[in-house]
Design a protein around this motif. Structure first.
Motif, PDB file in Angstrom:
ATOM      1  N   ARG A  62       7.477   7.870  17.877  1.00 29.33           N
ATOM      2  CA  ARG A  62       5.999   7.556  17.912  1.00 29.33           C
ATOM      3  C   ARG A  62       5.829   5.993  16.960  1.00 29.33           C
ATOM      4  N   ARG A  63       5.200   5.219  17.855  1.00 31.69           N
ATOM      5  CA  ARG A  63       4.981   3.933  17.193  1.00 31.69           C
ATOM      6  C   ARG A  63       3.894   3.969  16.034  1.00 31.69           C
ATOM      7  N   GLY A  64       3.055   4.938  16.140  1.00 33.27           N
ATOM      8  CA  GLY A  64       1.813   4.940  15.268  1.00 33.27           C
ATOM      9  C   GLY A  64       2.178   6.097  14.049  1.00 33.27           C
ATOM     10  N   ARG A  65       3.605   6.474  13.962  1.00 35.60           N
ATOM     11  CA  ARG A  65       3.979   7.442  13.030  1.00 35.60           C
ATOM     12  C   ARG A  65       3.708   6.790  11.522  1.00 35.60           C
ATOM     13  N   GLN A  66       2.924   7.636  10.715  1.00 38.65           N
ATOM     14  CA  GLN A  66       2.559   7.003   9.401  1.00 38.65           C
ATOM     15  C   GLN A  66       3.626   7.248   8.476  1.00 38.65           C
ATOM     16  N   LEU A  67       4.234   6.028   8.245  1.00 39.33           N
ATOM     17  CA  LEU A  67       4.971   5.912   7.037  1.00 39.33           C
ATOM     18  C   LEU A  67       4.657   6.029   5.583  1.00 39.33           C
ATOM     19  N   GLN A  68       5.528   6.859   4.749  1.00 39.10           N
ATOM     20  CA  GLN A  68       4.814   6.936   3.368  1.00 39.10           C
ATOM     21  C   GLN A  68       5.894   6.255   2.583  1.00 39.10           C
ATOM     22  N   VAL A  69       5.456   5.830   1.075  1.00 37.99           N
ATOM     23  CA  VAL A  69       6.472   5.444   0.110  1.00 37.99           C
ATOM     24  C   VAL A  69       7.803   6.147   0.144  1.00 37.99           C
TER      25      VAL A  69
ATOM     26  N   GLN B 169      15.231   5.345  13.869  1.00 33.21           N
ATOM     27  CA  GLN B 169      15.332   6.929  13.281  1.00 33.21           C
ATOM     28  C   GLN B 169      14.530   6.651  11.793  1.00 33.21           C
ATOM     29  N   VAL B 170      13.729   7.766  11.554  1.00 37.71           N
ATOM     30  CA  VAL B 170      12.867   7.748  10.324  1.00 37.71           C
ATOM     31  C   VAL B 170      13.579   8.879   9.396  1.00 37.71           C
ATOM     32  N   ASN B 171      13.919   8.739   8.272  1.00 38.83           N
ATOM     33  CA  ASN B 171      14.651   9.465   7.379  1.00 38.83           C
ATOM     34  C   ASN B 171      15.722  10.302   8.297  1.00 38.83           C
ATOM     35  N   GLY B 172      16.406   9.858   9.025  1.00 35.05           N
ATOM     36  CA  GLY B 172      17.676  10.399   9.667  1.00 35.05           C
ATOM     37  C   GLY B 172      17.294  10.932  10.963  1.00 35.05           C
ATOM     38  N   GLU B 173      16.127  10.871  11.378  1.00 35.24           N
ATOM     39  CA  GLU B 173      15.822  11.481  12.570  1.00 35.24           C
ATOM     40  C   GLU B 173      14.990  10.587  13.527  1.00 35.24           C
TER      41      GLU B 173
ATOM     42  N   SER C  16       0.940  -1.180   0.039  1.00 36.28           N
ATOM     43  CA  SER C  16       0.035   0.200   0.083  1.00 36.28           C
ATOM     44  C   SER C  16       0.933   1.274  -0.155  1.00 36.28           C
ATOM     45  N   ASP C  17       0.118   2.409   0.096  1.00 32.15           N
ATOM     46  CA  ASP C  17       1.025   3.689  -0.167  1.00 32.15           C
ATOM     47  C   ASP C  17       1.615   4.062   1.463  1.00 32.15           C
ATOM     48  N   SER C  18       0.948   3.284   2.577  1.00 35.10           N
ATOM     49  CA  SER C  18       1.465   3.744   3.826  1.00 35.10           C
ATOM     50  C   SER C  18       1.327   2.600   5.073  1.00 35.10           C
ATOM     51  N   ILE C  19       2.024   2.530   5.859  1.00 32.99           N
ATOM     52  CA  ILE C  19       1.920   1.917   6.879  1.00 32.99           C
ATOM     53  C   ILE C  19       2.691   2.507   8.226  1.00 32.99           C
ATOM     54  N   ARG C  20       1.913   2.165   9.301  1.00 36.96           N
ATOM     55  CA  ARG C  20       2.577   2.734  10.516  1.00 36.96           C
ATOM     56  C   ARG C  20       3.986   2.128  10.963  1.00 36.96           C
ATOM     57  N   LEU C  21       4.839   2.896  11.775  1.00 34.77           N
ATOM     58  CA  LEU C  21       6.255   2.512  12.144  1.00 34.77           C
ATOM     59  C   LEU C  21       6.062   1.246  12.845  1.00 34.77           C
ATOM     60  N   GLY C  22       5.401   1.014  13.918  1.00 33.50           N
ATOM     61  CA  GLY C  22       5.439  -0.064  14.646  1.00 33.50           C
ATOM     62  C   GLY C  22       5.079  -1.318  13.756  1.00 33.50           C
TER      63      GLY C  22
ATOM     64  N   PHE D 297      15.914   0.302   6.032  1.00 28.82           N
ATOM     65  CA  PHE D 297      14.865  -0.219   5.219  1.00 28.82           C
ATOM     66  C   PHE D 297      13.996   0.923   4.631  1.00 28.82           C
ATOM     67  N   ARG D 298      13.565   0.776   3.434  1.00 27.52           N
ATOM     68  CA  ARG D 298      13.086   1.661   2.799  1.00 27.52           C
ATOM     69  C   ARG D 298      11.367   1.276   2.311  1.00 27.52           C
ATOM     70  N   VAL D 299      10.533   1.988   2.597  1.00 30.39           N
ATOM     71  CA  VAL D 299       9.158   1.486   2.674  1.00 30.39           C
ATOM     72  C   VAL D 299       8.858   1.718   0.854  1.00 30.39           C
ATOM     73  N   GLN D 300       8.227   0.636   0.498  1.00 31.06           N
ATOM     74  CA  GLN D 300       8.006   0.497  -1.110  1.00 31.06           C
ATOM     75  C   GLN D 300       6.297   0.202  -1.142  1.00 31.06           C
ATOM     76  N   ALA D 301       5.708   0.631  -2.178  1.00 28.64           N
ATOM     77  CA  ALA D 301       4.355   0.069  -2.187  1.00 28.64           C
ATOM     78  C   ALA D 301       4.307  -1.224  -3.125  1.00 28.64           C
TER      79      ALA D 301
END
Length: 74
Positions: free
Chosen positions: A52-59, A44-48, A13-19, A70-74
């Motif tokens: 937040r376990r519920g952080r919404q990750l995008q592709v 870290q997400v994008n170097g920071e 999909s286009d997004s997934i939560r961090l946890g 690890f990079r999020v891919q659709a």
């Protein structure tokens, strides 16, 4: 010396939560381990650091834990 390229992880999909992403990618095995790693600032997400376990990750977002990326891919 540069760090290795991130491993692409297709999430279907286009997004997934961090946890859930950390479990899906096989980075950590249990929800308890995921929660602890995130709260303690080891992820870290994008170097920071993101606690937040519920952080919404995008592709295209890159998640790093213990020197592995690890990079999020659709």
């Amino acid at each position: 010396m540069s760090s290795p390229a991130p491993q692409d992880v297709p999430v279907g999909s286009d997004s997934i939560r961090l946890g859930p992403f950390l479990k899906f990618a096989g980075v950590l095995d249990s929800g308890g381990d995921v929660k602890e790693a995130i709260i303690d600032g080891y992820v870290q997400v994008n170097g920071e650091i993101d606690r937040r376990r519920g952080r919404q990750l995008q592709v295209g977002d890159v998640v790093t834990f213990e020197g592995r990326s690890f990079r999020v891919q659709a």
